[in-house]
Design an enzyme around this catalytic site. Structure first.
Site, PDB file in Angstrom:
ATOM      1  N   LEU A   1      10.442 -20.738  -5.013  1.00 16.93           N
ATOM      2  CA  LEU A   1       9.513 -19.824  -4.340  1.00 16.93           C
ATOM      3  C   LEU A   1       8.142 -19.977  -4.982  1.00 16.93           C
ATOM      4  O   LEU A   1       8.034 -20.043  -6.204  1.00 16.93           O
ATOM      5  CB  LEU A   1       9.998 -18.369  -4.515  1.00 16.93           C
TER       6      LEU A   1
ATOM      7  N   HIS B   1       2.233   3.543  -9.194  1.00 19.93           N
ATOM      8  CA  HIS B   1       2.020   2.107  -9.400  1.00 19.93           C
ATOM      9  C   HIS B   1       3.162   1.497 -10.211  1.00 19.93           C
ATOM     10  O   HIS B   1       3.572   0.372  -9.970  1.00 19.93           O
ATOM     11  CB  HIS B   1       0.679   1.863 -10.101  1.00 19.93           C
TER      12      HIS B   1
ATOM     13  N   ASP C   1       0.831  -1.205   0.000  1.00 23.80           N
ATOM     14  CA  ASP C   1       0.000   0.000   0.000  1.00 23.80           C
ATOM     15  C   ASP C   1       0.869   1.260   0.000  1.00 23.80           C
ATOM     16  O   ASP C   1       1.983   1.254   0.535  1.00 23.80           O
ATOM     17  CB  ASP C   1      -0.901  -0.020   1.243  1.00 23.80           C
TER      18      ASP C   1
HETATM   19  C1  IPE Z   1      -5.382  -2.611   0.020  1.00 26.40           C
HETATM   20  O1  IPE Z   1      -5.091  -1.265  -0.140  1.00 26.40           O
HETATM   21  C2  IPE Z   1      -5.342  -3.302  -1.304  1.00 26.40           C
HETATM   22  C3  IPE Z   1      -4.035  -3.400  -1.941  1.00 26.40           C
HETATM   23  C4  IPE Z   1      -2.896  -2.996  -1.452  1.00 26.40           C
HETATM   24  C5  IPE Z   1      -4.031  -4.017  -3.220  1.00 26.40           C
HETATM   25  P1  IPE Z   1      -6.247  -0.174  -0.243  1.00 26.40           P
HETATM   26  O2  IPE Z   1      -5.566   1.115  -0.410  1.00 26.40           O
HETATM   27  O3  IPE Z   1      -7.241  -0.553  -1.259  1.00 26.40           O
HETATM   28  O4  IPE Z   1      -6.941  -0.311   1.201  1.00 26.40           O
HETATM   29  P2  IPE Z   1      -7.791   0.738   2.044  1.00 26.40           P
HETATM   30  O5  IPE Z   1      -8.848   1.305   1.129  1.00 26.40           O
HETATM   31  O6  IPE Z   1      -6.852   1.797   2.507  1.00 26.40           O
HETATM   32  O7  IPE Z   1      -8.335  -0.074   3.187  1.00 26.40           O
HETATM   33  C1  IPE Z   2      -1.696   0.246  -3.284  1.00 23.24           C
HETATM   34  O1  IPE Z   2      -1.462   1.586  -3.336  1.00 23.24           O
HETATM   35  C2  IPE Z   2      -1.911  -0.371  -4.635  1.00 23.24           C
HETATM   36  C3  IPE Z   2      -3.321  -0.700  -4.900  1.00 23.24           C
HETATM   37  C4  IPE Z   2      -4.314  -0.647  -4.057  1.00 23.24           C
HETATM   38  C5  IPE Z   2      -3.622  -1.114  -6.257  1.00 23.24           C
HETATM   39  P1  IPE Z   2      -2.650   2.639  -3.316  1.00 23.24           P
HETATM   40  O2  IPE Z   2      -3.080   2.931  -4.701  1.00 23.24           O
HETATM   41  O3  IPE Z   2      -3.758   2.197  -2.399  1.00 23.24           O
HETATM   42  O4  IPE Z   2      -1.921   3.888  -2.690  1.00 23.24           O
HETATM   43  P2  IPE Z   2      -2.505   4.915  -1.643  1.00 23.24           P
HETATM   44  O5  IPE Z   2      -2.992   4.129  -0.462  1.00 23.24           O
HETATM   45  O6  IPE Z   2      -3.622   5.638  -2.335  1.00 23.24           O
HETATM   46  O7  IPE Z   2      -1.351   5.774  -1.307  1.00 23.24           O
HETATM   47 MG    MG Z   3      -4.132   2.456  -0.423  1.00 26.03          MG
END
Ligand code: IPE
Ligand code: IPE
Ligand code: MG
Length: 233
Positions: A121, A27, A10
């Site tokens: 792995l 990303h 995240d």
């Molecule tokens: C969780 O992150 C999903 C992934 C890392 C793929 P999110 O950014 O979607 O989660 P919330 O919304 O903060 O709970």
């Molecule tokens: C995690 O990073 C990747 C996915 C959920 C696809 P985020 O896109 O949730 O990044 P933040 O949380 O908005 O910084």
């Molecule tokens: Mg996020």
């Protein structure tokens, strides 16, 4: 004994926004980190690595971001398949497949077939994944005349989620990005996982922090409800 590590990757979006970059760029950087983490995993004693790439709730994001992510997953699979074969990584994708585009679906199937022999792995990438939905789907497969065991239910979970052979319970769950929640990731498998929440955003994560998290894990005492070794004897 080899570890099962789960990672909620995240923070890509916030990392990018802070640098004045687009979320898409966040990303893209995140995907580069995945490569380095996968490379480092076997050396850290990790035998199974499950990465949360896209949750079933992430469909709520703007269409542009979702399409960008889907393209990124497809490119990742296309670019990494050969390297996985070379390094003995078996790659499987867990989650629903019926809502993914045909190109991504065939990239998944191709990569899974190519890497099926990997023994160094087991890399599991969670795409359109929801632990609660997986548990519900597995529960629907139960029949009234069989009493499920935890093991047989785990096997069912692997079947409904395309995971192939069932994964062992998660030993260590890492979440980057500063949030302290599971966001519907591996709820069944994390029953006794050691949790590690890190403030660092995913694009700033790397093998060194991964190594630190694993060595911190080795310093913890897992009791599974029993008494500490010293008290028990
Ligand atoms: C969780 O992150 C999903 C992934 C890392 C793929 P999110 O950014 O979607 O989660 P919330 O919304 O903060 O709970
Ligand atoms: C995690 O990073 C990747 C996915 C959920 C696809 P985020 O896109 O949730 O990044 P933040 O949380 O908005 O910084
Ligand atoms: Mg996020």
């Amino acid at each position: 004994m080899s570890l099962h590590v789960g990672i909620i990757m995240d923070g890509n979006g916030r990392w990018a926004t802070r640098q004045g970059l687009s979320r898409a760029e966040g990303h893209r950087r995140g995907a580069a980190v995945v490569r380095r983490i996968v490379e480092a995993a076997p050396g850290l004693g990790v035998g199974t690595l499950t990465l949360f790439a896209f949750s079933s709730d992430n469909w709520k994001r703007p269409g542009r971001e979702v399409s960008w992510l889907m393209r990124l997953f497809r490119d990742y699979l296309r670019d990494e398949a050969a390297r996985c074969v070379e390094t003995g990584v078996r790659l499987t994708v867990i989650g629903r497949r019926d809502r993914l585009g045909p190109t991504l679906r065939s990239a998944i199937e191709r990569t899974e077939a190519l890497t099926a022999g990997g023994a160094t792995l087991h890399l599991r990438i969670a795409i359109d994944y929801s632990a609660r939905d997986a548990i519900l789907r597995a529960a629907q497969c139960l029949t009234a005349d069989t009493v499920p065991s935890r093991e047989s239910f785990s096997r069912l979970l692997a079947i409904v989620d395309h995971g192939g052979s069932h994964a062992p319970p998660v030993d260590l769950l890492i979440r980057t990005g500063g949030e302290r929640r599971l966001s519907d990731f591996l709820l069944w498998e994390c029953a006794y996982a050691e949790l590690c929440f890190l403030p660092v955003m995913w694009p700033d994560f790397g093998p060194e922090l991964f190594g630190q998290a694993v060595s911190d894990y080795h310093g913890r005492e897992r009791r599974y409800g029993a008494l500490p070794d010293a008290a028990a004897s």
